[in-house]
Design a protein around this motif. Sequence first.
Motif, PDB file in Angstrom:
ATOM      1  N   UNK A  94       0.644  -1.283  -0.261  1.00 30.05           N
ATOM      2  CA  UNK A  94       0.189   0.127   0.101  1.00 30.05           C
ATOM      3  C   UNK A  94       0.991   1.166  -0.141  1.00 30.05           C
ATOM      4  N   UNK A  95       0.352   2.321  -0.158  1.00 29.33           N
ATOM      5  CA  UNK A  95       0.862   3.556  -0.305  1.00 29.33           C
ATOM      6  C   UNK A  95       1.688   3.796   1.061  1.00 29.33           C
ATOM      7  N   UNK A  96       0.913   3.572   2.287  1.00 33.56           N
ATOM      8  CA  UNK A  96       1.631   3.833   3.380  1.00 33.56           C
ATOM      9  C   UNK A  96       2.669   2.820   3.694  1.00 33.56           C
ATOM     10  N   UNK A  97       2.552   1.763   3.320  1.00 28.07           N
ATOM     11  CA  UNK A  97       3.730   0.824   3.373  1.00 28.07           C
ATOM     12  C   UNK A  97       4.952   1.124   2.755  1.00 28.07           C
ATOM     13  N   UNK A  98       4.663   1.871   1.527  1.00 20.83           N
ATOM     14  CA  UNK A  98       5.862   2.402   0.587  1.00 20.83           C
ATOM     15  C   UNK A  98       6.435   3.562   1.238  1.00 20.83           C
ATOM     16  N   UNK A  99       5.695   4.490   1.877  1.00 22.57           N
ATOM     17  CA  UNK A  99       5.967   5.492   2.840  1.00 22.57           C
ATOM     18  C   UNK A  99       6.954   5.141   3.869  1.00 22.57           C
ATOM     19  N   UNK A 100       6.472   4.072   4.467  1.00 22.91           N
ATOM     20  CA  UNK A 100       7.094   3.653   5.800  1.00 22.91           C
ATOM     21  C   UNK A 100       8.395   2.930   5.470  1.00 22.91           C
ATOM     22  N   UNK A 101       8.700   2.495   4.479  1.00 23.05           N
ATOM     23  CA  UNK A 101       9.902   1.814   3.882  1.00 23.05           C
ATOM     24  C   UNK A 101      10.837   2.790   3.730  1.00 23.05           C
ATOM     25  N   UNK A 102      10.721   4.080   3.460  1.00 22.62           N
ATOM     26  CA  UNK A 102      11.555   5.085   3.327  1.00 22.62           C
ATOM     27  C   UNK A 102      12.096   5.762   4.492  1.00 22.62           C
ATOM     28  N   UNK A 103      11.521   5.313   5.853  1.00 24.47           N
ATOM     29  CA  UNK A 103      11.635   5.973   6.946  1.00 24.47           C
ATOM     30  C   UNK A 103      13.249   6.303   7.309  1.00 24.47           C
ATOM     31  N   UNK A 104      14.013   5.302   7.081  1.00 20.68           N
ATOM     32  CA  UNK A 104      15.399   5.662   7.563  1.00 20.68           C
ATOM     33  C   UNK A 104      16.308   5.866   6.408  1.00 20.68           C
ATOM     34  N   UNK A 105      15.664   6.200   5.235  1.00 17.04           N
ATOM     35  CA  UNK A 105      16.623   6.450   3.897  1.00 17.04           C
ATOM     36  C   UNK A 105      17.166   5.236   3.465  1.00 17.04           C
ATOM     37  N   UNK A 106      18.263   5.624   2.732  1.00 20.49           N
ATOM     38  CA  UNK A 106      19.013   4.519   2.106  1.00 20.49           C
ATOM     39  C   UNK A 106      20.566   4.690   2.465  1.00 20.49           C
ATOM     40  N   UNK A 107      21.089   3.401   2.557  1.00 24.78           N
ATOM     41  CA  UNK A 107      22.777   3.295   2.826  1.00 24.78           C
ATOM     42  C   UNK A 107      23.544   3.961   1.646  1.00 24.78           C
ATOM     43  N   UNK A 108      24.544   4.420   1.705  1.00 28.03           N
ATOM     44  CA  UNK A 108      25.697   4.743   0.927  1.00 28.03           C
ATOM     45  C   UNK A 108      26.925   5.320   1.720  1.00 28.03           C
ATOM     46  N   UNK A 109      27.528   5.897   1.103  1.00 26.85           N
ATOM     47  CA  UNK A 109      28.724   6.725   1.933  1.00 26.85           C
ATOM     48  C   UNK A 109      28.306   7.405   3.040  1.00 26.85           C
ATOM     49  N   UNK A 110      27.156   8.230   2.914  1.00 24.77           N
ATOM     50  CA  UNK A 110      26.504   8.781   3.880  1.00 24.77           C
ATOM     51  C   UNK A 110      24.871   8.260   3.768  1.00 24.77           C
ATOM     52  N   UNK A 111      24.046   8.463   4.745  1.00 18.91           N
ATOM     53  CA  UNK A 111      22.579   8.389   4.607  1.00 18.91           C
ATOM     54  C   UNK A 111      21.988   9.073   3.257  1.00 18.91           C
ATOM     55  N   UNK A 112      21.257   8.213   2.514  1.00 15.57           N
ATOM     56  CA  UNK A 112      20.636   8.982   1.296  1.00 15.57           C
ATOM     57  C   UNK A 112      19.150   9.151   1.565  1.00 15.57           C
ATOM     58  N   UNK A 113      18.490  10.137   0.780  1.00 15.02           N
ATOM     59  CA  UNK A 113      17.165  10.368   0.945  1.00 15.02           C
ATOM     60  C   UNK A 113      16.647   9.217  -0.362  1.00 15.02           C
ATOM     61  N   UNK A 114      17.323   9.141  -1.399  1.00 15.30           N
ATOM     62  CA  UNK A 114      16.509   8.399  -2.502  1.00 15.30           C
ATOM     63  C   UNK A 114      17.724   7.337  -2.769  1.00 15.30           C
TER      64      UNK A 114
END
Length: 411
Positions: free
Chosen positions: A11-31
């Motif tokens: 669901x849309x809410x689950x997709x939003x929740x999955x981005x809660x912590x951002x994404x791993x990289x050299x630093x934390x990423x938004x996308x």
Amino acid sequence: MGRVHTDGEPSRNERWASTMAGYSGPVRLAHADSWARIDRTGGEGDAAHGIGIDIDIDIDIGGGGAATPVAPEPLGRDEREEREDSLLAPGASRAVGGGERGRPEEPDEWRTCFERDRDRILHATSFRRLAGKTQVFVFPQDHQRTRLTHALEVAQVATAMARACRLNVALTEAIALGHDCGHGPGGHASEDALDPFLPGGFDHAPWGAYVSLAPLNLCTQTIDGIANHSWSRPAPSTAEGEVVSWADRVAYVCHDWEDAVLTGIVSPHQLPPVVRDVCGERRSAQLGAFIHGLVCATLRSGQVGMEEDAAEALSAFRSCNYERIYLRDASVRQGEAVVRVLRALVEHFADRPHLIAQTSGAAQPDVLAGGPQAIEAAVTYVAGMTDRFAFRLAVALLGWDPEKLPAGIDS
């Protein structure tokens, strides 16, 4: 509502929740696919996004030949102040250190003193409450201006003028955003309502500078610009404050007319001929003409002012607004209703100072009911109210007849 769509997709809410912590990289990423960088490594990521950067890559020989990112040095406040000084006109205000404040403060690492003022005003309670305060129409419809949208439009007009004249944009914006924070509910009628309770009367300009925004410990130049933005006040001490004085009049004359047109109170053809000839009938053209008139006159003469033809059009425009909008019978009746309600509220709280919300900071345990401190505390409390809060409080506390509230109130 289901958490999973019928096709099995999250669901849309689950997709939003999955981005809660951002994404791993050299630093934390938004996308997950972020390629935004400020260093000079270049590489496949840039080519993949079609940037086509052709730059030298620094090589860390000791590290096995891997590319070493070359990020720019931080652009701190000191360096920015130096750059600002070289870019501004001789008569513009300069930001220096922590600024001239009533209570000395350590300078911010990144922001100039005027940028800090701008940010403080933007986050201030008195600024947020402007969203619920009258510009012209009490409790306006969705597309009519409030004091908040007025302040934002003044800031846009003022910063456009200041930028072109090589003035301090941060100081200009701070003054513009804060210039009406002293307004009470119900528009300018609140000044008539609160006047009798204070020895020197009530004026929203100095009230905003010295009472509403006092906890922010703003710079002297910002306070001065807010206190003296009205043309009936002494001239501001800075060129930026003078620009805001012009921008305030330009903004409200244009947008108040537009609001009145949209509500059917006036028609575009009722504009004075000089306004149509110099500025046209559309607000965008009017703003452009007045901004151009101020910038050209200021750069030509060296003194903040407006070209004669534009100034005459602005004066005629404002007179037309007074005749057809501000002083029309319905507006006068609205103002009279505002005065009656606000005076009753002040009298109520002045006689009961300990009912004033403690969060206002206006009531003290030893305040004598009906005394000067109690009256000032009551004025401070009532002046800070939004339209909706003040008029609903009158009904709830004073038993006010809703039919006698100002027209347009959704009570």
